[in-house]
Design an enzyme around this catalytic site. Sequence first.
Site, PDB file in Angstrom:
ATOM      1  N   GLU A   1      41.480  37.104  80.757  1.00 43.41           N
ATOM      2  CA  GLU A   1      42.735  36.870  80.169  1.00 43.41           C
ATOM      3  C   GLU A   1      42.446  38.815  79.516  1.00 43.41           C
ATOM      4  O   GLU A   1      41.653  38.786  78.995  1.00 43.41           O
ATOM      5  CB  GLU A   1      43.088  36.301  79.177  1.00 43.41           C
TER       6      GLU A   1
ATOM      7  N   HIS B   1      38.681  35.245  77.201  1.00 48.63           N
ATOM      8  CA  HIS B   1      39.322  36.062  76.760  1.00 48.63           C
ATOM      9  C   HIS B   1      39.504  37.211  76.012  1.00 48.63           C
ATOM     10  O   HIS B   1      37.961  37.538  75.294  1.00 48.63           O
ATOM     11  CB  HIS B   1      39.786  35.026  75.560  1.00 48.63           C
ATOM     12  N   ARG B   2      39.758  38.374  76.758  1.00 54.42           N
ATOM     13  CA  ARG B   2      39.880  39.858  76.290  1.00 54.42           C
ATOM     14  C   ARG B   2      38.159  39.679  76.756  1.00 54.42           C
ATOM     15  O   ARG B   2      37.393  40.802  75.553  1.00 54.42           O
ATOM     16  CB  ARG B   2      39.843  39.873  74.923  1.00 54.42           C
TER      17      ARG B   2
ATOM     18  N   ASP C   1      45.224  42.097  76.934  1.00 57.82           N
ATOM     19  CA  ASP C   1      45.876  42.610  77.027  1.00 57.82           C
ATOM     20  C   ASP C   1      46.406  44.122  77.075  1.00 57.82           C
ATOM     21  O   ASP C   1      45.807  44.599  77.707  1.00 57.82           O
ATOM     22  CB  ASP C   1      46.359  42.359  75.315  1.00 57.82           C
TER      23      ASP C   1
ATOM     24  N   HIS D   1      44.808  44.756  72.819  1.00 61.11           N
ATOM     25  CA  HIS D   1      45.694  43.935  72.536  1.00 61.11           C
ATOM     26  C   HIS D   1      46.461  44.114  71.043  1.00 61.11           C
ATOM     27  O   HIS D   1      47.832  43.848  71.140  1.00 61.11           O
ATOM     28  CB  HIS D   1      44.847  42.486  71.408  1.00 61.11           C
TER      29      HIS D   1
ATOM     30  N   LYS E   1      52.258  43.226  75.881  1.00 59.54           N
ATOM     31  CA  LYS E   1      52.355  42.973  75.096  1.00 59.54           C
ATOM     32  C   LYS E   1      54.142  43.603  75.099  1.00 59.54           C
ATOM     33  O   LYS E   1      53.861  44.528  75.383  1.00 59.54           O
ATOM     34  CB  LYS E   1      51.121  44.094  74.060  1.00 59.54           C
TER      35      LYS E   1
ATOM     36  N   ASP F   1      37.060  32.563  73.981  1.00 62.78           N
ATOM     37  CA  ASP F   1      36.597  33.871  73.605  1.00 62.78           C
ATOM     38  C   ASP F   1      34.408  33.537  73.891  1.00 62.78           C
ATOM     39  O   ASP F   1      33.402  34.709  74.065  1.00 62.78           O
ATOM     40  CB  ASP F   1      35.880  34.397  72.271  1.00 62.78           C
TER      41      ASP F   1
ATOM     42  N   GLU G   1      48.201  40.250  79.974  1.00 59.88           N
ATOM     43  CA  GLU G   1      49.365  39.641  79.483  1.00 59.88           C
ATOM     44  C   GLU G   1      50.282  40.718  78.602  1.00 59.88           C
ATOM     45  O   GLU G   1      49.168  42.025  77.871  1.00 59.88           O
ATOM     46  CB  GLU G   1      48.397  39.151  78.137  1.00 59.88           C
TER      47      GLU G   1
HETATM   48  O1  G3P Z   1      46.768  35.406  76.427  1.00 56.09           O
HETATM   49  C1  G3P Z   1      46.450  34.396  75.571  1.00 56.09           C
HETATM   50  C2  G3P Z   1      46.436  34.870  74.430  1.00 56.09           C
HETATM   51  O2  G3P Z   1      45.712  35.971  74.685  1.00 56.09           O
HETATM   52  C3  G3P Z   1      48.071  35.250  73.567  1.00 56.09           C
HETATM   53  O3  G3P Z   1      47.655  35.269  72.127  1.00 56.09           O
HETATM   54  O4  G3P Z   1      47.323  36.876  70.261  1.00 56.09           O
HETATM   55  O5  G3P Z   1      45.176  36.693  72.067  1.00 56.09           O
HETATM   56  O6  G3P Z   1      47.095  37.726  73.158  1.00 56.09           O
HETATM   57  P1  G3P Z   1      47.164  37.114  72.076  1.00 56.09           P
HETATM   58 MG    MG Z   2      46.177  38.114  74.884  1.00 55.21          MG
END
Ligand code: G3P
Ligand code: MG
Length: 245
Positions: free
Chosen positions: A33, A6-7, A35, A48, A110, A228, A108
């Site tokens: 993943e 994640h990120r 953003d 993000h 935004k 994460d 992702e």
């Molecule tokens: O894509 C999963 C998750 O990242 C979605 O929420 O706010 O962490 O981007 P957020």
């Molecule tokens: Mg995200």
Amino acid sequence: MKVIGHRGAAGSAPENTLISFAKGLEYGVDGFEFDVQLSKDGEVVVCHDERVNRTSNGMGWIKDLTLRELKNLDFGSWFAKLPIFQEIPTLRELLDMFEGINLELNVEIKSGLVQYPGIGEKVVSLLAKYNRLDNSIISSFDHQLLYDLKQHYPLVITGILYDCAPITPWLYAKFLKAQYLHPSWYFVTPELVTASADFGIGINTWTVNSFFAAKKVKMAQVSRIITDYPQCFRKGDNGETIWLE
Ligand code: G3P
Ligand code: MG
């Protein structure tokens, strides 16, 4: 069950920076993943928040800053564990970094607080240029954006992000011609996975950062977990993904 950082590997390095993705690669993730937003001059950048305040030493909206202005900011030093200057990555730079590496990407987009004209098309054309469309999922909380993108680019793989408990979300996914639902882990149940599979829809869930969450979504047999802490997961001898405490 695939493990998606994640990120990057946001638990170990400043989120959405190149060292965060390098950490994830070190941990052996199946994919990432991250953003994306658009700078004032229309570059797809990896971040993000809509504002730079939380994760950099600057202030303001990404939409109001040029790429050059964004590149002058430090997106690394706010993260106490690794005080090191990090530039905001562009999507191009990230795709350059991943060149030749077998990885799934979950981009992702935004869109909400700020709506970026043409961001979907820009992401698709970059993924196509780097030959990554086939193994990338484009997700968003903006389902209209995903719907419109699918109308123009039927081959794009989409994932519908949500953080609630809708009724029959697999029918909704079908209507949007999406391949995946992306619920937060609270809303994952075995019934959701089974009923969605009957309609050809897979479940990818976020942000699975604890043993409790990992156990819940593993029992439900989701396709991918987004975490994460990718270093907490290992493939067991029988190929199944397990959480290491
Ligand atoms: O894509 C999963 C998750 O990242 C979605 O929420 O706010 O962490 O981007 P957020
Ligand atoms: Mg995200």
